[in-house]
Design an enzyme around this catalytic site. Structure first.
Site, PDB file in Angstrom:
ATOM      1  CE  LYS A 180      -4.114  -1.935   0.514  1.00  0.00           C
ATOM      2  NZ  LYS A 180      -5.284  -2.025  -0.669  1.00  0.00           N
ATOM      3  CG  HIS A 311     -10.848  -5.931  -5.019  1.00  0.00           C
ATOM      4  ND1 HIS A 311     -11.941  -5.931  -4.336  1.00  0.00           N
ATOM      5  CD2 HIS A 311      -9.621  -5.374  -4.155  1.00  0.00           C
ATOM      6  CE1 HIS A 311     -11.719  -5.381  -3.136  1.00  0.00           C
ATOM      7  NE2 HIS A 311     -10.270  -4.930  -3.087  1.00  0.00           N
TER       8      HIS A 311
END
Length: 381
Positions: A180, A311
């Site tokens: 991230k 996802h």
């Protein structure tokens, strides 16, 4: 039990369960650090079990993060009655019937996600009836798919933890790592990515995900700074609906651009495709309306020459990715594992596509303790 030739099976009842799955550790990404969201502590699951007069049952699920679980459950409960007495094999027709039953709230968002749980159950039922895995029912191109880990790379994890998590993921047989980014201080992002790349070496596939937290100028600067790390992709560098911005970025950078997970309809993904906004498209079957819609999008993505990386929800997406003509990636999250009896096998950087009938999942005995709402529509409802 199977239906005799010439005999029409019918949907007898649909059981819906709203389940709140607690996460062991609060999860933070860039949206938390920018103050737009709070840390995530649980996942709201919607389970649908479709049973027929022939004695068959299919299991499907959807989910929501941070908000939306009660809305999904309520909408599914409202539209499910239109399926009672219908042939469960006519899945596309039943999807349309559910959409029209709730037409006043649209064809995306929570309404579509509520329909997805039931749609997924119908596909599970159909594959079980055929005695095939979902991948085989759809037509598999492969028996294993490339996989990468995300859960070890969140922004709340210190650098030392990132390195430990990277080692653990690679030792488990995962093929790639995603970090991230989107920290308010860009230097922090670059230092974290540099540390992981330096630790794992140049040959391990590495991705980053900004969770929509950059503006166009920042995304371009960060994208250029990240080129040195030979990334598989930069994910969600901009607002998910900024197709034009993503297209400009894709043209300006060598690193591929990925997006799509936050979109809740096929039509929204079509905007990305038409704009040339992504190199890798990342649809989420529970978010866009279920397997019926996902298979439509796979055709469009393949025609556009896009890579596919579904996802989340690996338990479902491993089957769908196996049916995509191009070599896909599947995102490894172990968050949902406590909900199911079965586990996905991982080896040599790849997930093994389960060969059990249907999606191949059975709810664990922990699910009743996390259930917050339970309703049955149909024969016993």
């Amino acid at each position: 039990m199977s239906t005799a030739p010439g005999t029409l099976d019918r949907i007898r009842e649909i059981r819906l369960r709203s389940v709140r799955l607690p996460l062991p550790t609060p999860i933070s990404d860039a949206k938390v650090l920018t103050g737009r969201q709070r840390p995530m502590t649980e996942v709201a699951m919607l389970f649908a079990e479709v049973s027929t007069t022939d004695g068959l049952t299919g299991l499907g699920f959807g989910y929501a993060k941070r908000a939306g679980g009660p809305a999904q459950f309520a909408h599914a409960h409202e539209v499910a009655p239109v399926l009672i007495g219908q042939d469960p094999n006519d899945i596309a027709r039943l999807w349309t019937a559910m959409v029209w039953a709730g037409a006043s709230v649209g064809r995306s968002g929570a309404a579509t996600q509520a329909i997805a749980a039931i749609d997924n159950a119908l596909w599970d039922l159909k594959a079980r009836r055929a005695g095939l895995s979902l991948a085989k029912l759809l037509g598999a191109h492969r028996d294993t798919v490339r996989c990468y880990n995300t859960s070890g790379g969140f922004l709340h994890t210190p650098v030392e933890g990132l390195l430990d998590n990277a080692d653990e993921s690679l030792q488990r047989g995962l093929g790639g790592l995603k970090l991230k980014v989107g920290h308010p201080e860009p230097g922090v992002d670059l230092a974290r990515v540099a540390a992981v790349r330096g630790h794992v070496g140049p040959d391990v596939p590495l991705m980053v995900d900004a969770n929509q937290q950059w503006d166009r100028a920042t995304a371009l600067r960060m994208g250029r700074a990240l080129e040195q790390f030979d990334l598989v992709w930069i994910e969600e560098p901009l607002d998910a609906y900024d197709a034009a911005g993503h297209a400009r970025l894709a043209d300006a950078l060598d690193t591929p651009i990925a997006s799509g997970e936050m979109l809740t309809s096929v039509r929204e993904h079509v905007e990305l495709i038409r704009a040339g906004a992504v190199d890798t498209i990342q649809p989420d079957a529970p978010r866009i309306g279920g397997i019926t819609q996902f298979t439509t999008l796979m055709v469009l993505a393949d025609q556009a020459g896009l890579a596919l990386a579904p996802h989340y929800a690996m338990e479902l997406h491993v089957h769908l990715a196996a049916a995509y003509p191009g070599e896909p990636w599947v995102e490894h999250f172990d968050w949902l594992e406590p909900l199911f009896v079965e586990r996905i096998e991982i080896a040599g950087g790849r997930m093994v596509v389960p060969d059990r009938p249907g999606v191949g999942l059975t709810l664990s005995d922990r699910v009743p303790g996390w259930t917050v709402a339970d309703a049955t529509v149909g024969a016993n409802g």
